[in-house]
Motif scaffolding. Structure first.
Motif, PDB file in Angstrom:
ATOM      1  N   THR A 198       0.842  -1.191   0.000  1.00  0.00           N
ATOM      2  CA  THR A 198       0.000   0.000   0.000  1.00  0.00           C
ATOM      3  C   THR A 198       0.880   1.245   0.000  1.00  0.00           C
ATOM      4  O   THR A 198       1.758   1.385   0.843  1.00  0.00           O
ATOM      5  CB  THR A 198      -0.928   0.021   1.228  1.00  0.00           C
ATOM      6  OG1 THR A 198      -1.692  -1.193   1.258  1.00  0.00           O
ATOM      7  CG2 THR A 198      -1.869   1.209   1.174  1.00  0.00           C
ATOM      8  N   ASP A 199       0.638   2.149  -0.967  1.00  0.00           N
ATOM      9  CA  ASP A 199       1.471   3.352  -1.048  1.00  0.00           C
ATOM     10  C   ASP A 199       0.838   4.500  -0.280  1.00  0.00           C
ATOM     11  O   ASP A 199      -0.206   4.346   0.366  1.00  0.00           O
ATOM     12  CB  ASP A 199       1.755   3.725  -2.510  1.00  0.00           C
ATOM     13  CG  ASP A 199       0.488   4.134  -3.275  1.00  0.00           C
ATOM     14  OD1 ASP A 199      -0.552   4.440  -2.640  1.00  0.00           O
ATOM     15  OD2 ASP A 199       0.540   4.165  -4.523  1.00  0.00           O
ATOM     16  N   ARG A 200       1.471   5.668  -0.357  1.00  0.00           N
ATOM     17  CA  ARG A 200       1.027   6.813   0.438  1.00  0.00           C
ATOM     18  C   ARG A 200      -0.344   7.325   0.028  1.00  0.00           C
ATOM     19  O   ARG A 200      -1.006   8.023   0.789  1.00  0.00           O
ATOM     20  CB  ARG A 200       2.056   7.951   0.328  1.00  0.00           C
ATOM     21  CG  ARG A 200       2.270   8.477  -1.073  1.00  0.00           C
ATOM     22  CD  ARG A 200       3.409   9.480  -1.118  1.00  0.00           C
ATOM     23  NE  ARG A 200       3.665   9.969  -2.467  1.00  0.00           N
ATOM     24  CZ  ARG A 200       3.035  10.978  -3.033  1.00  0.00           C
ATOM     25  NH1 ARG A 200       2.112  11.632  -2.357  1.00  0.00           N
ATOM     26  NH2 ARG A 200       3.325  11.359  -4.266  1.00  0.00           N
ATOM     27  N   THR A 201      -0.809   6.964  -1.176  1.00  0.00           N
ATOM     28  CA  THR A 201      -2.135   7.401  -1.627  1.00  0.00           C
ATOM     29  C   THR A 201      -3.233   6.423  -1.217  1.00  0.00           C
ATOM     30  O   THR A 201      -4.409   6.688  -1.437  1.00  0.00           O
ATOM     31  CB  THR A 201      -2.166   7.561  -3.158  1.00  0.00           C
ATOM     32  OG1 THR A 201      -2.047   6.264  -3.778  1.00  0.00           O
ATOM     33  CG2 THR A 201      -1.032   8.457  -3.638  1.00  0.00           C
ATOM     34  N   GLY A 202      -2.835   5.288  -0.637  1.00  0.00           N
ATOM     35  CA  GLY A 202      -3.808   4.275  -0.252  1.00  0.00           C
ATOM     36  C   GLY A 202      -4.034   3.203  -1.295  1.00  0.00           C
ATOM     37  O   GLY A 202      -4.820   2.280  -1.079  1.00  0.00           O
TER      38      GLY A 202
ATOM     39  N   PRO B 244      20.745   9.682   6.148  1.00  0.00           N
ATOM     40  CA  PRO B 244      19.295   9.882   6.138  1.00  0.00           C
ATOM     41  C   PRO B 244      18.674   9.747   4.756  1.00  0.00           C
ATOM     42  O   PRO B 244      17.473   9.497   4.636  1.00  0.00           O
ATOM     43  CB  PRO B 244      19.138  11.302   6.691  1.00  0.00           C
ATOM     44  CG  PRO B 244      20.457  11.966   6.436  1.00  0.00           C
ATOM     45  CD  PRO B 244      21.483  10.885   6.579  1.00  0.00           C
ATOM     46  N   GLN B 245      19.493   9.896   3.713  1.00  0.00           N
ATOM     47  CA  GLN B 245      18.968   9.785   2.356  1.00  0.00           C
ATOM     48  C   GLN B 245      18.505   8.366   2.031  1.00  0.00           C
ATOM     49  O   GLN B 245      17.785   8.148   1.061  1.00  0.00           O
ATOM     50  CB  GLN B 245      20.020  10.233   1.329  1.00  0.00           C
ATOM     51  CG  GLN B 245      21.221   9.307   1.177  1.00  0.00           C
ATOM     52  CD  GLN B 245      22.338   9.581   2.163  1.00  0.00           C
ATOM     53  OE1 GLN B 245      22.110  10.176   3.222  1.00  0.00           O
ATOM     54  NE2 GLN B 245      23.552   9.169   1.826  1.00  0.00           N
ATOM     55  N   PHE B 246      18.912   7.388   2.866  1.00  0.00           N
ATOM     56  CA  PHE B 246      18.496   6.014   2.644  1.00  0.00           C
ATOM     57  C   PHE B 246      17.107   5.734   3.222  1.00  0.00           C
ATOM     58  O   PHE B 246      16.562   4.655   3.016  1.00  0.00           O
ATOM     59  CB  PHE B 246      19.506   5.042   3.254  1.00  0.00           C
ATOM     60  CG  PHE B 246      20.831   5.008   2.541  1.00  0.00           C
ATOM     61  CD1 PHE B 246      21.028   5.709   1.365  1.00  0.00           C
ATOM     62  CD2 PHE B 246      21.880   4.278   3.045  1.00  0.00           C
ATOM     63  CE1 PHE B 246      22.254   5.680   0.706  1.00  0.00           C
ATOM     64  CE2 PHE B 246      23.110   4.237   2.397  1.00  0.00           C
ATOM     65  CZ  PHE B 246      23.292   4.946   1.219  1.00  0.00           C
ATOM     66  N   GLY B 247      16.545   6.683   3.964  1.00  0.00           N
ATOM     67  CA  GLY B 247      15.225   6.489   4.549  1.00  0.00           C
ATOM     68  C   GLY B 247      15.263   5.574   5.763  1.00  0.00           C
ATOM     69  O   GLY B 247      16.309   5.384   6.390  1.00  0.00           O
ATOM     70  N   ALA B 248      14.119   5.014   6.097  1.00  0.00           N
ATOM     71  CA  ALA B 248      14.001   4.146   7.276  1.00  0.00           C
ATOM     72  C   ALA B 248      12.999   3.049   6.981  1.00  0.00           C
ATOM     73  O   ALA B 248      12.129   3.188   6.108  1.00  0.00           O
ATOM     74  CB  ALA B 248      13.547   4.958   8.493  1.00  0.00           C
TER      75      ALA B 248
ATOM     76  N   ASP C  37      10.842   6.788   2.617  1.00  0.00           N
ATOM     77  CA  ASP C  37      12.001   7.246   1.864  1.00  0.00           C
ATOM     78  C   ASP C  37      12.430   8.627   2.340  1.00  0.00           C
ATOM     79  O   ASP C  37      11.859   9.178   3.303  1.00  0.00           O
ATOM     80  CB  ASP C  37      11.716   7.221   0.350  1.00  0.00           C
ATOM     81  CG  ASP C  37      10.623   8.204  -0.072  1.00  0.00           C
ATOM     82  OD1 ASP C  37      10.298   9.137   0.690  1.00  0.00           O
ATOM     83  OD2 ASP C  37      10.102   8.044  -1.193  1.00  0.00           O
ATOM     84  N   ALA C  38      13.437   9.186   1.704  1.00  0.00           N
ATOM     85  CA  ALA C  38      13.987  10.468   2.151  1.00  0.00           C
ATOM     86  C   ALA C  38      12.972  11.598   2.029  1.00  0.00           C
ATOM     87  O   ALA C  38      13.089  12.622   2.707  1.00  0.00           O
ATOM     88  CB  ALA C  38      15.244  10.804   1.349  1.00  0.00           C
ATOM     89  N   GLN C  39      11.963  11.419   1.171  1.00  0.00           N
ATOM     90  CA  GLN C  39      10.911  12.428   1.009  1.00  0.00           C
ATOM     91  C   GLN C  39       9.717  12.161   1.917  1.00  0.00           C
ATOM     92  O   GLN C  39       8.669  12.787   1.791  1.00  0.00           O
ATOM     93  CB  GLN C  39      10.435  12.483  -0.457  1.00  0.00           C
ATOM     94  CG  GLN C  39      11.442  13.113  -1.411  1.00  0.00           C
ATOM     95  CD  GLN C  39      12.635  12.201  -1.678  1.00  0.00           C
ATOM     96  OE1 GLN C  39      12.455  11.009  -1.914  1.00  0.00           O
ATOM     97  NE2 GLN C  39      13.831  12.760  -1.633  1.00  0.00           N
ATOM     98  N   ASN C  40       9.870  11.186   2.831  1.00  0.00           N
ATOM     99  CA  ASN C  40       8.840  10.833   3.801  1.00  0.00           C
ATOM    100  C   ASN C  40       7.622  10.170   3.160  1.00  0.00           C
ATOM    101  O   ASN C  40       6.531  10.200   3.708  1.00  0.00           O
ATOM    102  CB  ASN C  40       8.403  12.047   4.625  1.00  0.00           C
ATOM    103  CG  ASN C  40       8.085  11.673   6.066  1.00  0.00           C
ATOM    104  OD1 ASN C  40       8.724  10.790   6.635  1.00  0.00           O
ATOM    105  ND2 ASN C  40       7.108  12.333   6.648  1.00  0.00           N
TER     106      ASN C  40
END
Length: 200
Positions: A43-47, A136-140, A164-167
């Motif tokens: 599931t992506d950030r848009t649902g 931090p560019q690798f995200g979490a 990702d790095a763009q949250n």
């Protein structure tokens, strides 16, 4: 009287000891998994949710084979992580170490250096937050496990949440997990839409 003074110390140290113990279980699980196959729901950030089959072989190989009608493929071939969009014949590439999935692909990674156990409302679930503060560019990625004595390390991976790095958040739920069955390297070859013949 001695017990009276020790109780506050026990209350302080017990959660830390439990965290260390669970982190050791996570490390043991990851090192005990040589291969894994599972169904997944992403599931992506848009649902929007996509489903398919995941195949993992360590070190360095993973494949997200999406269901029929989805013209994309995500695969790591041991060297690079590839995103292939067959609908527009576009291929993107990242180094494996630059993806949050790296923790799943490197059997020698010492996650104690960059992971921590985070609270779970269900004692049967273990959550491990993995991120490298120096990169931090690798995200979490937050890995979720169910306690299961029959699975490697006493845990069964249930899925993860990657930022990702763009949250941007991506949630993956796993089902029908199977561990350490033979998986051929050919499972991680892919057809390059820009040219004839498979890669791998």
């Amino acid at each position: 009287m001695i017990a009276k003074y020790l109780l506050p110390l026990v209350a302080i140290t017990a959660p830390a000891i439990a965290q260390q113990s669970d982190l050791a279980l996570v490390q043991r699980h990851l090192r005990g998994v040589q291969t894994m196959t599972a169904g997944f729901a992403q599931t992506d950030r848009t649902g929007k949710t996509l489903t398919g089959t995941l195949t993992l072989k360590r070190p360095g190989k993973i494949r997200f084979q999406y269901g029929q009608g989805v013209p994309i493929l995500v695969v790591a071939d041991g060297k690079s992580l590839w995103f292939i969009d067959y609908s527009v014949r576009q291929v993107s590439r990242w180094p494996i170490g630059g993806s949050p999935l790296a923790v799943l692909l490197d059997p020698n990674a010492d996650i104690a250096k960059f992971a921590q156990i985070i609270p779970s409302s269900d004692p049967r679930i273990v959550l491990a937050l993995v991120r490298d503060p120096k990169r931090p560019q690798f995200g979490a990625i937050t890995l979720a496990f169910a306690r299961d004595a029959l699975s490697p390390g006493g845990l069964r991976m249930q899925g993860w949440v990657a930022l990702d790095a763009q949250n941007n958040r991506t949630t993956v739920h796993l089902s029908d997990q199977r561990f350490n069955a033979p998986v051929a390297d050919s499972a991680f070859k892919w057809r390059d839409p820009r040219q004839a013949g498979p890669r791998g």
